[in-house]
Write an enzyme that holds these catalytic residues in place. Sequence first.
Site, PDB file in Angstrom:
ATOM      1  N   LYS A  28       1.007  -1.238  -0.218  1.00  0.00           N
ATOM      2  CA  LYS A  28       0.064  -0.047  -0.039  1.00  0.00           C
ATOM      3  C   LYS A  28       0.845   1.370  -0.008  1.00  0.00           C
ATOM      4  O   LYS A  28       0.563   2.231  -0.853  1.00  0.00           O
ATOM      5  CB  LYS A  28      -0.950  -0.014   1.251  1.00  0.00           C
ATOM      6  CG  LYS A  28      -2.002   0.959   1.085  1.00  0.00           C
ATOM      7  CD  LYS A  28      -3.012   0.901   2.533  1.00  0.00           C
ATOM      8  CE  LYS A  28      -3.811  -0.350   2.265  1.00  0.00           C
ATOM      9  NZ  LYS A  28      -4.594  -0.364   3.535  1.00  0.00           N
ATOM     10  N   ARG A  98      -3.501   3.019   8.674  1.00  0.00           N
ATOM     11  CA  ARG A  98      -4.145   1.769   7.981  1.00  0.00           C
ATOM     12  C   ARG A  98      -2.522   0.740   7.979  1.00  0.00           C
ATOM     13  O   ARG A  98      -1.683   1.179   8.039  1.00  0.00           O
ATOM     14  CB  ARG A  98      -4.528   1.896   6.416  1.00  0.00           C
ATOM     15  CG  ARG A  98      -5.821   2.878   6.598  1.00  0.00           C
ATOM     16  CD  ARG A  98      -6.347   2.959   5.007  1.00  0.00           C
ATOM     17  NE  ARG A  98      -7.333   3.947   4.863  1.00  0.00           N
ATOM     18  CZ  ARG A  98      -8.544   3.811   4.612  1.00  0.00           C
ATOM     19  NH1 ARG A  98      -8.975   2.440   4.584  1.00  0.00           N
ATOM     20  NH2 ARG A  98      -9.416   4.502   4.394  1.00  0.00           N
ATOM     21  N   GLY A 107      -8.559  -6.944   4.322  1.00  0.00           N
ATOM     22  CA  GLY A 107      -9.291  -7.084   5.477  1.00  0.00           C
ATOM     23  C   GLY A 107      -8.842  -7.697   6.762  1.00  0.00           C
ATOM     24  O   GLY A 107      -9.519  -7.745   7.620  1.00  0.00           O
ATOM     25  N   MET A 109      -5.954  -7.254   8.516  1.00  0.00           N
ATOM     26  CA  MET A 109      -5.370  -6.355   9.710  1.00  0.00           C
ATOM     27  C   MET A 109      -6.404  -5.236  10.119  1.00  0.00           C
ATOM     28  O   MET A 109      -7.294  -4.860   9.351  1.00  0.00           O
ATOM     29  CB  MET A 109      -4.099  -5.923   9.294  1.00  0.00           C
ATOM     30  CG  MET A 109      -3.149  -7.216   9.363  1.00  0.00           C
ATOM     31  SD  MET A 109      -1.377  -6.661   8.823  1.00  0.00           S
ATOM     32  CE  MET A 109      -1.560  -6.573   7.187  1.00  0.00           C
ATOM     33  N   ARG A 340      -3.656  -1.363  -5.923  1.00  0.00           N
ATOM     34  CA  ARG A 340      -2.837  -2.771  -5.682  1.00  0.00           C
ATOM     35  C   ARG A 340      -3.285  -3.656  -7.068  1.00  0.00           C
ATOM     36  O   ARG A 340      -4.324  -3.312  -7.669  1.00  0.00           O
ATOM     37  CB  ARG A 340      -3.059  -3.077  -4.270  1.00  0.00           C
ATOM     38  CG  ARG A 340      -4.555  -3.629  -4.348  1.00  0.00           C
ATOM     39  CD  ARG A 340      -4.897  -4.028  -2.707  1.00  0.00           C
ATOM     40  NE  ARG A 340      -6.216  -4.370  -2.599  1.00  0.00           N
ATOM     41  CZ  ARG A 340      -6.904  -4.578  -1.273  1.00  0.00           C
ATOM     42  NH1 ARG A 340      -5.982  -4.528  -0.287  1.00  0.00           N
ATOM     43  NH2 ARG A 340      -8.162  -4.745  -1.044  1.00  0.00           N
ATOM     44  N   HIS A 458     -16.403  -7.867   1.372  1.00  0.00           N
ATOM     45  CA  HIS A 458     -14.968  -8.729   1.917  1.00  0.00           C
ATOM     46  C   HIS A 458     -15.406 -10.104   1.531  1.00  0.00           C
ATOM     47  O   HIS A 458     -14.405 -10.799   1.008  1.00  0.00           O
ATOM     48  CB  HIS A 458     -15.166  -8.712   3.376  1.00  0.00           C
ATOM     49  CG  HIS A 458     -14.376  -9.796   4.242  1.00  0.00           C
ATOM     50  ND1 HIS A 458     -14.555 -10.915   4.545  1.00  0.00           N
ATOM     51  CD2 HIS A 458     -12.761  -9.593   4.602  1.00  0.00           C
ATOM     52  CE1 HIS A 458     -13.717 -11.426   5.075  1.00  0.00           C
ATOM     53  NE2 HIS A 458     -12.675 -10.943   5.087  1.00  0.00           N
ATOM     54  N   ARG A 569       3.735 -46.218  -7.810  1.00  0.00           N
ATOM     55  CA  ARG A 569       3.870 -47.059  -6.551  1.00  0.00           C
ATOM     56  C   ARG A 569       3.260 -48.245  -6.557  1.00  0.00           C
ATOM     57  O   ARG A 569       1.902 -48.522  -6.382  1.00  0.00           O
ATOM     58  CB  ARG A 569       3.412 -46.025  -5.430  1.00  0.00           C
ATOM     59  CG  ARG A 569       3.981 -44.899  -5.299  1.00  0.00           C
ATOM     60  CD  ARG A 569       3.242 -43.762  -4.818  1.00  0.00           C
ATOM     61  NE  ARG A 569       2.268 -43.223  -5.437  1.00  0.00           N
ATOM     62  CZ  ARG A 569       1.968 -41.902  -5.405  1.00  0.00           C
ATOM     63  NH1 ARG A 569       2.210 -41.024  -4.688  1.00  0.00           N
ATOM     64  NH2 ARG A 569       0.919 -41.641  -6.240  1.00  0.00           N
ATOM     65  N   ARG A 628       8.474 -48.000  -9.152  1.00  0.00           N
ATOM     66  CA  ARG A 628       9.240 -48.274  -7.773  1.00  0.00           C
ATOM     67  C   ARG A 628       8.933 -49.592  -7.293  1.00  0.00           C
ATOM     68  O   ARG A 628       7.679 -49.864  -7.293  1.00  0.00           O
ATOM     69  CB  ARG A 628       8.807 -47.118  -6.737  1.00  0.00           C
ATOM     70  CG  ARG A 628       9.630 -47.319  -5.324  1.00  0.00           C
ATOM     71  CD  ARG A 628       9.314 -46.151  -4.462  1.00  0.00           C
ATOM     72  NE  ARG A 628       7.816 -46.353  -3.996  1.00  0.00           N
ATOM     73  CZ  ARG A 628       7.090 -45.551  -3.260  1.00  0.00           C
ATOM     74  NH1 ARG A 628       7.946 -44.316  -2.919  1.00  0.00           N
ATOM     75  NH2 ARG A 628       5.953 -45.713  -2.839  1.00  0.00           N
ATOM     76  N   GLU A 759      16.446 -41.027  -1.018  1.00  0.00           N
ATOM     77  CA  GLU A 759      15.348 -40.517   0.123  1.00  0.00           C
ATOM     78  C   GLU A 759      16.267 -40.720   1.497  1.00  0.00           C
ATOM     79  O   GLU A 759      15.747 -40.483   2.540  1.00  0.00           O
ATOM     80  CB  GLU A 759      14.353 -41.281  -0.048  1.00  0.00           C
ATOM     81  CG  GLU A 759      14.540 -42.849  -0.356  1.00  0.00           C
ATOM     82  CD  GLU A 759      13.214 -43.567  -0.690  1.00  0.00           C
ATOM     83  OE1 GLU A 759      12.006 -43.075   0.064  1.00  0.00           O
ATOM     84  OE2 GLU A 759      13.283 -44.629  -1.232  1.00  0.00           O
ATOM     85  N   SER A 778      16.054 -40.511  -8.705  1.00  0.00           N
ATOM     86  CA  SER A 778      14.550 -40.048  -8.436  1.00  0.00           C
ATOM     87  C   SER A 778      14.719 -39.511  -7.129  1.00  0.00           C
ATOM     88  O   SER A 778      14.831 -40.319  -6.062  1.00  0.00           O
ATOM     89  CB  SER A 778      13.485 -40.856  -8.810  1.00  0.00           C
ATOM     90  OG  SER A 778      12.407 -39.988  -8.616  1.00  0.00           O
ATOM     91  N   GLY A 780      13.447 -38.764  -3.589  1.00  0.00           N
ATOM     92  CA  GLY A 780      11.906 -39.026  -2.791  1.00  0.00           C
ATOM     93  C   GLY A 780      12.243 -37.811  -1.634  1.00  0.00           C
ATOM     94  O   GLY A 780      12.622 -38.285  -0.327  1.00  0.00           O
ATOM     95  N   ASN A 782       9.995 -36.633   0.371  1.00  0.00           N
ATOM     96  CA  ASN A 782       9.365 -36.890   1.629  1.00  0.00           C
ATOM     97  C   ASN A 782      10.049 -37.572   2.663  1.00  0.00           C
ATOM     98  O   ASN A 782      10.177 -37.132   3.728  1.00  0.00           O
ATOM     99  CB  ASN A 782       8.032 -37.586   1.485  1.00  0.00           C
ATOM    100  CG  ASN A 782       6.812 -37.174   0.373  1.00  0.00           C
ATOM    101  OD1 ASN A 782       7.067 -36.002   0.302  1.00  0.00           O
ATOM    102  ND2 ASN A 782       6.167 -37.917  -0.185  1.00  0.00           N
ATOM    103  N   CYS A 846      10.346 -37.132  -7.430  1.00  0.00           N
ATOM    104  CA  CYS A 846       9.047 -37.770  -7.223  1.00  0.00           C
ATOM    105  C   CYS A 846       8.244 -37.575  -6.008  1.00  0.00           C
ATOM    106  O   CYS A 846       7.151 -38.127  -5.695  1.00  0.00           O
ATOM    107  CB  CYS A 846       8.905 -39.196  -7.664  1.00  0.00           C
ATOM    108  SG  CYS A 846       9.957 -40.083  -6.579  1.00  0.00           S
ATOM    109  N   TYR A 866      13.368 -33.424 -14.433  1.00  0.00           N
ATOM    110  CA  TYR A 866      12.173 -33.253 -14.364  1.00  0.00           C
ATOM    111  C   TYR A 866      11.766 -33.363 -13.096  1.00  0.00           C
ATOM    112  O   TYR A 866      12.220 -33.607 -11.904  1.00  0.00           O
ATOM    113  CB  TYR A 866      11.578 -34.737 -15.255  1.00  0.00           C
ATOM    114  CG  TYR A 866      11.912 -35.998 -14.472  1.00  0.00           C
ATOM    115  CD1 TYR A 866      11.248 -36.279 -13.350  1.00  0.00           C
ATOM    116  CD2 TYR A 866      12.905 -36.698 -14.956  1.00  0.00           C
ATOM    117  CE1 TYR A 866      11.383 -37.732 -12.571  1.00  0.00           C
ATOM    118  CE2 TYR A 866      13.299 -37.816 -14.151  1.00  0.00           C
ATOM    119  CZ  TYR A 866      12.477 -38.343 -13.119  1.00  0.00           C
ATOM    120  OH  TYR A 866      12.720 -39.560 -12.321  1.00  0.00           O
TER     121      TYR A 866
END
Length: 894
Positions: A28, A98, A107, A109, A340, A458, A569, A628, A759, A778, A780, A782, A846, A866
């Site tokens: 702002k 503001r 809206g 804050m 904005r 809003h 999988r 896999r 992994e 690849s 993994g 996670n 992946c 990839y």
Amino acid sequence: MSSIRRTYPFSRGNSDGDKSMKELLGGKGANLCEMARCGLNVPPGFTITTEVCQEFYRCGEALPDELLADVRNAVAGVEAEMGLKFGDPTSPLLFSVRSGAAVSMPGMMDTVLNLGLNDVVVEGFAAKYGARFALDCYRRLLQMFGDVVLGIPHEDFEHKLSALKKAKGIQYDVQMDADDLRSLVAQYKEVYAANGKVLPQDPWEQMFMGINAVFKSWNIPRAIKYREINKISGLKGTAVNVQTMVYGNMGDTSGTGVCFTRNPANGDRELFGEFLINAQGEDVVAGIRTPMPIKLMADVMPPIYAELVANTTMLEKHMKDMQDVEFTVQEGRLFMLQCRSGKRTGTAALRIALDLEAEGLISKEEAVCMVEPRHLDQLLHPQFQDEKKYGKDVLTRGLAASPGAAVGRLVFSAEDAEEWKARGERVILCRQETSPEDVGGMHVSEGIMTARGGMTSHAAVVARGWGKPCVCGCEALHIDVKNKTLTIEVAGSEVVLAEGDWVSLNGTTGEVIKGQQALKKPEVTGGDLGKLMAWVDKTRRLRVLTNADTPEDALVARTNGAQGIGLCRTEHMFFSTHERIAAVRRMIAEEELESDHKVEALEELQGYQRQDFEGIFAAMDGLPVTIRLLDPPLHEFLPQEGAAMDALCAQLAGELHTSVERVEARLNGLREVNPMMGLRGCRLGIVHPEITEMQATAIFQAATTVVKAGGHVQPHIMVPLVSTTDEMDHQVAIIHAAAKKVADASGIKVRYKVGTMIEVPRAALQAGLLAERADFFSFGTNDLTQMTFGISRDDAQAKFLSHYTRQGILQTDPFDTLDVIGVGEMVKIAVERGRATKPTLELGICGEHGGDPASIAFFNKVGLDYVSCSPLRVPIARLAAAQAAIKAAKAAAK
């Protein structure tokens, strides 16, 4: 001079709208400077930087001493420019205070208007401008200051206001005369007294308390919730914009409004918005009165409308994006209060980006970057199957505030919406009008409808930003929140709906429809979306593959533009039917008991796997398919302890001609204290090599069958959870042997690759040696995140991760967005060491991060080939990959 002491008068601002200015002044403040530089009529003021917000919290939520003197000096500069005096009843100057963060949080804050009024100044104000106007401003200050700064419940003021209007028989605030407002001011003071509060009579105390309140609103629950929902992190806090008040509530020659330079719902090139005569800005955005369409301004204020059109047209060309503008008209003079980049739906975002490129305002690359991944997500949401069929079920119509189709159960509060959602239900949130406190319930809802409020209320603005269907200003809705019922007037009669009843919303037409209407999936190809995606695919470097476990998923992904399968999988295939899970359980029992029948169970599973792989190879004809090998611990295929486990043990004992006790002992022996770091992944294939042999054989048999039928295959076999070269050697030998055996039997030699999933941190560190054995890596991420952090992805969110992100200990959940500093360093090490050994090594990702735009930018930077993600996120990943390539090229050019 430190940032704590610096303020930025708009009239002397120097912002080019770049990121650094927005980080310092907030969006702002930076844009106010920009509007002033463009010569627009911006009320004078100054901005307190986001760095002061940081200091505010470092000091224990206290304004730094240096700031107080600096604010006084800045106010003196505004006084000189305006010829008015803050706190002087003879020539009163009032201010608004503001918020304004670097990222728009509409809206969320707090704002305080009309600062500087007190019992003495209001009389001088009345003498100069009239009693009704002065008292209207005073009652607004009393209400906003009491609510925002002093914490007096908003409802306490609303109760007094509603009672007065009811007693007078009037509907709108603007219908109150000076006597009504004088009475209301007195009643509001009673509310203060009842809450043990008092409005400070010193204007400077009001000013500093207002600034303090705006800084504190950075961490109020709704603002925190909004940042969590929108994954906004890493900001210093909010800036505070202190701006001279201009008054839209000075009679019929005054007014206030909000407009967009293009239609934020569909992208049409038109001035879109609303305004109110004789009102202040909060009246529009709060939805208290349903405003008039902005085009009617051309009839009631023709010169002002023409000036507004000229201003907004210039702003859009200057900012090179659709603008959301707030303005006030004070006695026939137009003031520009804010601009904005406007929140927009996915449909509008796509249309606006293409149109701005066609108009020569932006390049194709800028158009690609203008469409956000969440916009594509919205475009992939379902629509109604046939709008003609539900005509008889339409209950009423309101304003079509945000397009799309939504179906859910009716709820009447944000809290109820979150509770129903937690039970797995889809919900439609119905409110008189929404407020920022409703943000959590709005986010979990499929759609939103309100009885009051317009296209810039809003509810409308937030819904469009999130791509949720919304119908606003639906005056036929009569909501009984206490009894949780909705009464709708339909053709002279009433229809009553209760909480939990099914309703449907058409945010494109504004229709509220009874019941659960049928939906259909959208199309990704052709039209505007096809045009943009063609630009996307020409720009990106990363290929986008998919995680798919069935032929059906593979076809969906290919339709969405997937260039192959990056993760299939195999364990997911085992859960598709009761027969398959039964075969897996027999295989497990026979493996554990070393039964003579285990070959039969493996052959049955091999048949299932071969059938699935044939379908997947056919669906992805000619594209790579990365499979896999079995990854999870074997106990995950078994029921939990209890009746189901007892029944399985009894069944298997009968089939295998052994005792129940022996079966129970062996199956219970599979359970581990920490199974995610136990017997799983390649360890299963080493302990039970016949499982790896069965899977590899099924893959090659399926590939041979498809080739015989004239198809083309690219099988890539991935060994999971490898941490040593000996593990890799063991599994690769079994795979090669299976390939030779199938080739010898069929006479067809299928080309294939064997790689591994990185992994485990040790695998990343040993990537140079693993690359000698692997054709591809690849990542993994996670498991790599889990093991690098040493935290469980299954438990951490509920236990402590949400606390970490709220407190800023972690900026984001590392399972949502890759931790580039720690886990990312592991990825970089593996990339560098793997490619040093084998320059042609293919590298991909992946894990779940493969569909996260922020993570994709990192993967592009470190040189992966990839990313792989779920079928429905493929278009989003394509867009994110293109945006990453464009930003990388810009950075390199600098």
